[in-house]
Write an enzyme that holds these catalytic residues in place. Structure first.
Site, PDB file in Angstrom:
ATOM      1  N   CYS A 128      30.097 -23.840  49.617  1.00 51.13           N
ATOM      2  CA  CYS A 128      29.313 -22.719  49.085  1.00 51.13           C
ATOM      3  C   CYS A 128      30.000 -21.381  49.399  1.00 51.13           C
ATOM      4  O   CYS A 128      30.130 -21.003  50.560  1.00 51.13           O
ATOM      5  CB  CYS A 128      27.923 -22.786  49.711  1.00 51.13           C
ATOM      6  SG  CYS A 128      26.906 -21.320  49.513  1.00 51.13           S
TER       7      CYS A 128
ATOM      8  N   CYS B 221      27.913 -18.847  51.298  1.00 49.67           N
ATOM      9  CA  CYS B 221      27.755 -19.316  52.682  1.00 49.67           C
ATOM     10  C   CYS B 221      28.968 -18.928  53.515  1.00 49.67           C
ATOM     11  O   CYS B 221      28.836 -18.477  54.661  1.00 49.67           O
ATOM     12  CB  CYS B 221      27.576 -20.832  52.721  1.00 49.67           C
ATOM     13  SG  CYS B 221      26.146 -21.445  51.812  1.00 49.67           S
TER      14      CYS B 221
END
Length: 126
Positions: free
Chosen positions: A52, A55
């Site tokens: 991600c 992230c």
């Protein structure tokens, strides 16, 4: 909030020099969650995934917050490793930051909103 999982391999580890506890098994999550259960201390759970992009953007921000707010417990959970824990907390997007006190959710920030996360931690940590 109690989860009823058991696994002989509990693995919780610190990420290097960081103040963030990375939890890698359901057993380790159960142990940590139960020990924090009734605590009035704020815990911030970072639900993320290695693939991600947002992230990865938030990881150094989260680590910096953990160093700044030493009176707060910072936990990182990879949703691919612990999908059942992510489902328990109704995580639907990443990153999701769940703020917990006394075993219950007191706040949530979805997405890479570092200012919003910092503001919520500041408000809820006392």
């Amino acid at each position: 909030m109690g989860l009823l999982f058991s696994s002989p391999a509990a693995a919780a580890s610190d990420d290097g020099d960081s103040h963030v506890l990375a939890i890698h098994s359901k057993d380790a999550w159960n142990d940590h969650s139960q020990s924090h259960g009734d605590s009035s201390k704020l815990m911030v759970i970072d639900f993320s995934a290695s693939w991600c992009g947002p992230c990865r953007f938030m990881e150094p921000v989260f680590n910096a917050m953990a160093a700044k707010y030493t009176d707060v417990v910072f936990v990182k959970i990879d949703v691919d490793e612990l999908s059942e824990v992510a489902q328990q907390w109704r995580v639907q997007a990443m990153p999701t930051f769940v703020l917990v006190k006394g075993g219950g959710e007191v706040g949530r920030v979805v997405g890479s909103k570092k200012d919003e996360l910092d503001k919520k931690i500041e408000q809820l940590r006392s």
